[in-house]
Scaffold this motif. Sequence first.
Motif, PDB file in Angstrom:
ATOM      1  N   ASP A  73       6.969  45.359  18.376  1.00 25.88           N
ATOM      2  CA  ASP A  73       6.361  44.993  17.096  1.00 25.88           C
ATOM      3  C   ASP A  73       6.969  43.692  16.557  1.00 25.88           C
ATOM      4  OD1 ASP A  73       4.747  47.225  17.230  1.00 25.88           O
ATOM      5  OD2 ASP A  73       6.089  48.446  15.985  1.00 25.88           O
ATOM      6  N   VAL A  74       8.271  43.534  16.711  1.00 24.53           N
ATOM      7  CA  VAL A  74       8.945  42.299  16.294  1.00 24.53           C
ATOM      8  C   VAL A  74       8.433  41.138  17.141  1.00 24.53           C
ATOM      9  CG1 VAL A  74      11.159  41.096  16.097  1.00 24.53           C
ATOM     10  CG2 VAL A  74      10.997  43.518  15.474  1.00 24.53           C
ATOM     11  N   LEU A  75       8.342  41.351  18.448  1.00 26.36           N
ATOM     12  CA  LEU A  75       7.845  40.295  19.332  1.00 26.36           C
ATOM     13  C   LEU A  75       6.412  39.889  18.996  1.00 26.36           C
ATOM     14  CD1 LEU A  75       9.336  41.553  22.694  1.00 26.36           C
ATOM     15  CD2 LEU A  75       9.980  39.472  21.448  1.00 26.36           C
ATOM     16  N   THR A  76       5.600  40.839  18.600  1.00 22.72           N
ATOM     17  CA  THR A  76       4.221  40.545  18.197  1.00 22.72           C
ATOM     18  C   THR A  76       4.208  39.622  16.984  1.00 22.72           C
ATOM     19  OG1 THR A  76       3.428  42.642  19.078  1.00 22.72           O
ATOM     20  CG2 THR A  76       2.047  41.572  17.419  1.00 22.72           C
ATOM     21  N   GLN A  77       5.064  39.906  16.025  1.00 20.59           N
ATOM     22  CA  GLN A  77       5.126  39.059  14.835  1.00 20.59           C
ATOM     23  C   GLN A  77       5.705  37.682  15.141  1.00 20.59           C
ATOM     24  OE1 GLN A  77       3.672  39.585  11.885  1.00 20.59           O
ATOM     25  NE2 GLN A  77       2.837  41.293  13.055  1.00 20.59           N
ATOM     26  N   ILE A  78       6.654  37.614  16.052  1.00 20.83           N
ATOM     27  CA  ILE A  78       7.195  36.321  16.464  1.00 20.83           C
ATOM     28  C   ILE A  78       6.105  35.489  17.139  1.00 20.83           C
ATOM     29  CG2 ILE A  78       8.786  35.186  18.075  1.00 20.83           C
ATOM     30  CD1 ILE A  78      10.792  37.462  17.420  1.00 20.83           C
ATOM     31  N   SER A  79       5.304  36.139  17.957  1.00 23.66           N
ATOM     32  CA  SER A  79       4.194  35.457  18.615  1.00 23.66           C
ATOM     33  C   SER A  79       3.198  34.914  17.593  1.00 23.66           C
ATOM     34  CB  SER A  79       3.506  36.413  19.586  1.00 23.66           C
ATOM     35  OG  SER A  79       2.404  35.788  20.192  1.00 23.66           O
ATOM     36  N   ALA A  80       2.891  35.702  16.577  1.00 22.59           N
ATOM     37  CA  ALA A  80       1.971  35.268  15.523  1.00 22.59           C
ATOM     38  C   ALA A  80       2.545  34.084  14.753  1.00 22.59           C
ATOM     39  CB  ALA A  80       1.677  36.428  14.576  1.00 22.59           C
ATOM     40  N   THR A  81       3.846  34.110  14.510  1.00 23.26           N
ATOM     41  CA  THR A  81       4.500  33.016  13.806  1.00 23.26           C
ATOM     42  C   THR A  81       4.465  31.740  14.642  1.00 23.26           C
ATOM     43  OG1 THR A  81       5.949  34.591  12.682  1.00 23.26           O
ATOM     44  CG2 THR A  81       6.656  32.285  12.696  1.00 23.26           C
ATOM     45  N   ILE A 110       3.967  30.715   6.727  1.00 26.22           N
ATOM     46  CA  ILE A 110       4.829  30.870   7.908  1.00 26.22           C
ATOM     47  C   ILE A 110       6.236  31.262   7.488  1.00 26.22           C
ATOM     48  CG2 ILE A 110       5.903  29.626   9.831  1.00 26.22           C
ATOM     49  CD1 ILE A 110       3.222  27.963   9.932  1.00 26.22           C
ATOM     50  N   GLU A 111       6.711  30.663   6.409  1.00 23.58           N
ATOM     51  CA  GLU A 111       8.021  31.026   5.886  1.00 23.58           C
ATOM     52  C   GLU A 111       8.066  32.518   5.548  1.00 23.58           C
ATOM     53  OE1 GLU A 111      11.087  29.605   2.342  1.00 23.58           O
ATOM     54  OE2 GLU A 111       8.961  29.074   2.216  1.00 23.58           O
ATOM     55  N   GLY A 112       6.997  33.010   4.947  1.00 22.00           N
ATOM     56  CA  GLY A 112       6.907  34.439   4.640  1.00 22.00           C
ATOM     57  C   GLY A 112       6.880  35.283   5.902  1.00 22.00           C
ATOM     58  N   GLN A 113       6.184  34.791   6.931  1.00 23.94           N
ATOM     59  CA  GLN A 113       6.155  35.515   8.208  1.00 23.94           C
ATOM     60  C   GLN A 113       7.562  35.621   8.793  1.00 23.94           C
ATOM     61  OE1 GLN A 113       2.939  33.091  10.115  1.00 23.94           O
ATOM     62  NE2 GLN A 113       2.347  35.078  10.942  1.00 23.94           N
ATOM     63  N   VAL A 114       8.307  34.528   8.749  1.00 27.37           N
ATOM     64  CA  VAL A 114       9.667  34.522   9.310  1.00 27.37           C
ATOM     65  C   VAL A 114      10.552  35.498   8.532  1.00 27.37           C
ATOM     66  CG1 VAL A 114      11.738  33.123   9.686  1.00 27.37           C
ATOM     67  CG2 VAL A 114       9.479  32.211  10.278  1.00 27.37           C
ATOM     68  N   ARG A 115      10.414  35.500   7.224  1.00 24.79           N
ATOM     69  CA  ARG A 115      11.184  36.453   6.423  1.00 24.79           C
ATOM     70  C   ARG A 115      10.796  37.886   6.773  1.00 24.79           C
ATOM     71  NH1 ARG A 115      10.956  33.087   0.908  1.00 24.79           N
ATOM     72  NH2 ARG A 115      12.760  31.781   1.328  1.00 24.79           N
ATOM     73  N   GLY A 116       9.515  38.098   7.038  1.00 29.17           N
ATOM     74  CA  GLY A 116       9.053  39.421   7.450  1.00 29.17           C
ATOM     75  C   GLY A 116       9.666  39.845   8.770  1.00 29.17           C
ATOM     76  N   VAL A 117       9.768  38.920   9.710  1.00 24.30           N
ATOM     77  CA  VAL A 117      10.396  39.221  11.004  1.00 24.30           C
ATOM     78  C   VAL A 117      11.871  39.564  10.787  1.00 24.30           C
ATOM     79  CG1 VAL A 117      11.079  38.264  13.240  1.00 24.30           C
ATOM     80  CG2 VAL A 117       8.780  37.838  12.362  1.00 24.30           C
ATOM     81  N   GLN A 118      12.523  38.794   9.925  1.00 22.88           N
ATOM     82  CA  GLN A 118      13.931  39.074   9.626  1.00 22.88           C
ATOM     83  C   GLN A 118      14.084  40.481   9.049  1.00 22.88           C
ATOM     84  OE1 GLN A 118      15.657  36.294   6.870  1.00 22.88           O
ATOM     85  NE2 GLN A 118      17.599  37.377   6.775  1.00 22.88           N
ATOM     86  N   ARG A 119      13.194  40.822   8.148  1.00 26.35           N
ATOM     87  CA  ARG A 119      13.235  42.153   7.538  1.00 26.35           C
ATOM     88  C   ARG A 119      13.002  43.240   8.590  1.00 26.35           C
ATOM     89  NH1 ARG A 119      10.853  40.492   3.451  1.00 26.35           N
ATOM     90  NH2 ARG A 119       8.714  40.741   4.183  1.00 26.35           N
ATOM     91  N   MET A 120      12.076  42.974   9.515  1.00 27.43           N
ATOM     92  CA  MET A 120      11.808  43.940  10.588  1.00 27.43           C
ATOM     93  C   MET A 120      13.059  44.188  11.416  1.00 27.43           C
ATOM     94  SD  MET A 120       8.067  42.611  11.856  1.00 27.43           S
ATOM     95  CE  MET A 120       7.685  43.973  12.977  1.00 27.43           C
TER      96      MET A 120
END
Length: 93
Positions: free
Chosen positions: A37-45, A18-28
């Motif tokens: 696309d950002v919202l999709t990743q936030i939803s997954a997180t 999950i930490e990696g997912q959050v960093r990925g969202v930050q990078r996005m």
Amino acid sequence: MAGYQEHRDGVLRRLRLIEGQVRGVQRMVEEDTYCVDVLTQISATNAALRSVALVMLDEHLNSCVTEAIVGGGEQVKVKVGEASRAISRLVRA
């Protein structure tokens, strides 16, 4: 001892993912990725965090609350109350 001790390594592994997912969202966001696309990743997180929360709740019910019930006394009300408040917070989230 924490009720989730038996599943601690799995919980930590999930939290690192999950930490990696959050960093990925930050990078996005830094890379100006399309909003949806950002919202999709936030939803997954969020879903991943809910999954960990449910594991923690299950562990609490199956260890801490169960032990209190077996032991009886005032601890039963305390542990059931804690669980009830935790469920309430999860439902609101």
